[in-house]
Write a protein that holds these residues in place. Structure first.
Motif, PDB file in Angstrom:
ATOM      1  N   LEU A 156      61.086  87.772  28.899  1.00  0.00           N
ATOM      2  CA  LEU A 156      60.379  86.170  28.662  1.00  0.00           C
ATOM      3  C   LEU A 156      60.526  84.862  29.966  1.00  0.00           C
ATOM      4  CD1 LEU A 156      61.021  86.773  25.944  1.00  0.00           C
ATOM      5  CD2 LEU A 156      61.085  84.463  25.109  1.00  0.00           C
ATOM      6  N   GLN A 178      55.205  80.155  28.572  1.00  0.00           N
ATOM      7  CA  GLN A 178      56.518  80.504  28.780  1.00  0.00           C
ATOM      8  C   GLN A 178      57.546  80.370  26.903  1.00  0.00           C
ATOM      9  OE1 GLN A 178      59.343  78.854  31.269  1.00  0.00           O
ATOM     10  NE2 GLN A 178      60.936  79.717  30.332  1.00  0.00           N
ATOM     11  N   PRO A 179      57.826  80.915  26.669  1.00  0.00           N
ATOM     12  CA  PRO A 179      58.515  80.765  25.252  1.00  0.00           C
ATOM     13  C   PRO A 179      59.591  79.857  25.507  1.00  0.00           C
ATOM     14  CG  PRO A 179      57.436  83.125  25.169  1.00  0.00           C
ATOM     15  CD  PRO A 179      57.615  82.306  26.678  1.00  0.00           C
ATOM     16  N   THR A 211      61.083  79.208  22.337  1.00  0.00           N
ATOM     17  CA  THR A 211      61.739  80.297  20.941  1.00  0.00           C
ATOM     18  C   THR A 211      61.920  81.373  21.043  1.00  0.00           C
ATOM     19  OG1 THR A 211      60.840  77.707  19.880  1.00  0.00           O
ATOM     20  CG2 THR A 211      61.646  80.224  18.255  1.00  0.00           C
ATOM     21  N   HIS A 212      61.653  82.172  20.787  1.00  0.00           N
ATOM     22  CA  HIS A 212      62.200  83.435  20.972  1.00  0.00           C
ATOM     23  C   HIS A 212      61.073  83.733  20.189  1.00  0.00           C
ATOM     24  CE1 HIS A 212      62.145  87.278  21.688  1.00  0.00           C
ATOM     25  NE2 HIS A 212      63.041  87.812  22.508  1.00  0.00           N
ATOM     26  N   PRO A 213      59.635  84.950  20.713  1.00  0.00           N
ATOM     27  CA  PRO A 213      58.340  85.181  20.058  1.00  0.00           C
ATOM     28  C   PRO A 213      59.117  86.177  19.169  1.00  0.00           C
ATOM     29  CG  PRO A 213      58.047  85.206  22.237  1.00  0.00           C
ATOM     30  CD  PRO A 213      59.403  84.959  22.536  1.00  0.00           C
ATOM     31  N   ILE A 253      60.637  83.442  15.511  1.00  0.00           N
ATOM     32  CA  ILE A 253      59.604  82.266  14.673  1.00  0.00           C
ATOM     33  C   ILE A 253      59.104  82.356  13.159  1.00  0.00           C
ATOM     34  CG2 ILE A 253      57.148  81.131  14.747  1.00  0.00           C
ATOM     35  CD1 ILE A 253      57.177  82.133  17.052  1.00  0.00           C
ATOM     36  N   ALA A 288      58.406  75.979  16.579  1.00  0.00           N
ATOM     37  CA  ALA A 288      58.386  77.120  17.407  1.00  0.00           C
ATOM     38  C   ALA A 288      57.669  76.859  18.788  1.00  0.00           C
ATOM     39  CB  ALA A 288      57.301  77.782  17.737  1.00  0.00           C
ATOM     40  N   PHE A 301      56.621  76.100  23.432  1.00  0.00           N
ATOM     41  CA  PHE A 301      56.287  76.823  24.520  1.00  0.00           C
ATOM     42  C   PHE A 301      56.520  76.038  25.204  1.00  0.00           C
ATOM     43  CE2 PHE A 301      54.823  78.853  20.184  1.00  0.00           C
ATOM     44  CZ  PHE A 301      54.910  80.213  20.131  1.00  0.00           C
ATOM     45  N   PHE A 312      51.599  86.779  18.103  1.00  0.00           N
ATOM     46  CA  PHE A 312      53.452  86.980  17.400  1.00  0.00           C
ATOM     47  C   PHE A 312      53.109  87.181  15.717  1.00  0.00           C
ATOM     48  CE2 PHE A 312      52.950  82.388  17.188  1.00  0.00           C
ATOM     49  CZ  PHE A 312      52.909  81.649  16.204  1.00  0.00           C
TER      50      PHE A 312
END
Length: 264
Positions: A158, A168-169, A171-173, A176, A182, A184, A261
């Motif tokens: 990431l 750049q996430p 929250t991890h994609p 979600i 979420a 970013f 995503f």
């Protein structure tokens, strides 16, 4: 859908002629067969340009497809098969963790746009440039990303590249969930980009008429938060026009970035 020559040219510009997000503009995308693959050791990926989210119209023939591996190092995509409407390739997922699947930065068509008092504008309906407009040469640049996880999510893939337009996430994609926020960070050349329009598209909107799931601007720190209300596939779209890097043939670039995503 049959593309006329003019519509195809606008598409290949990667949204160069579009003035508002989500309005009759083609977008690039990269779509893995699954975003959470369990313990499978490979993934099949399609990529194309389309006017609707994940609706292929023209194959992306000259993109430098690649992977970012779970340890953050560079990986290779498999051989690409080019169909008329889309490109397809496989990617090996040899180790557990999260991979970034990407088209890579693709430079596209060169064209002309107009600026009036620092604002980007299009020709009028009669084809004439707006009054007082300054014609400028512009080249499109497109980048599309998606994240795929084998086993448990990891964070190294990431990490932003630090070049051009990207998300750049925070929250991890691959974590979600529908009905949850979420977050970013929008970056340009590694620096936060404030006050930029962000559009969230629903893949299911092709069928139920609710294509746009959200529209927002990045805050002063370049961050933005989206809430996918329904389960399913989504595409984040961002566009940004600015001066081209030093030494470029064309003085301005029109950047388009998408992130695909799946909301569980």
């Amino acid at each position: 859908m049959r593309l006329t020559k003019n519509r195809l040219s606008a598409m290949v510009f990667g949204g160069l002629l579009c003035t508002a997000p989500g309005v009759q503009a083609h977008m690039p995308y990269v779509l893995p067969g699954a975003f959470d693959v369990g313990q499978r050791d490979h993934i099949t990926v399609e990529s194309a340009f389309g006017e609707e989210p994940f609706a292929a119209e023209v194959a992306m023939r000259d993109a430098p497809f690649s992977l970012t591996l779970p340890d953050g190092s560079a990986g290779e995509a498999g051989p690409v098969t080019y169909l008329r409407d889309l490109s397809i390739f496989e990617a090996d997922l040899k180790t557990p963790g999260t991979y970034r699947v990407t088209t890579g930065q693709r430079l596209g068509r060169k064209g002309q746009m107009y600026r009036v008092n620092g604002q980007w504008v299009m020709r009028g309906e009669d084809g004439a440039p707006p009054k007082g407009a300054e014609p400028v040469a512009v080249q499109s640049a497109t980048l599309a990303d998606a994240y795929v996880t084998r086993g448990q999510p990891t964070a190294a893939a990431l990490k932003p590249r630090g070049e051009a337009l990207e998300i750049q996430p925070i929250t991890h994609p691959n974590s979600i969930a529908s009905g949850s926020d979420a977050t970013f960070l929008l970056l340009f050349d590694g620096k936060p980009l404030a006050g930029v329009d962000v559009t969230l598209f629903r893949a299911a909107g092709v069928y139920d008429g609710r294509k746009i799931a959200g529209q927002i601007k990045t805050d002063a720190a370049g961050q933005f938060t989206l809430k996918p209300d329904d389960a399913g596939r989504y595409l984040i779209l961002v566009r940004h026009r600015t001066t081209a890097p030093a030494g470029s043939e064309i003085p301005y670039r029109s950047y388009t970035y998408t992130l695909a995503f799946d909301a569980a």
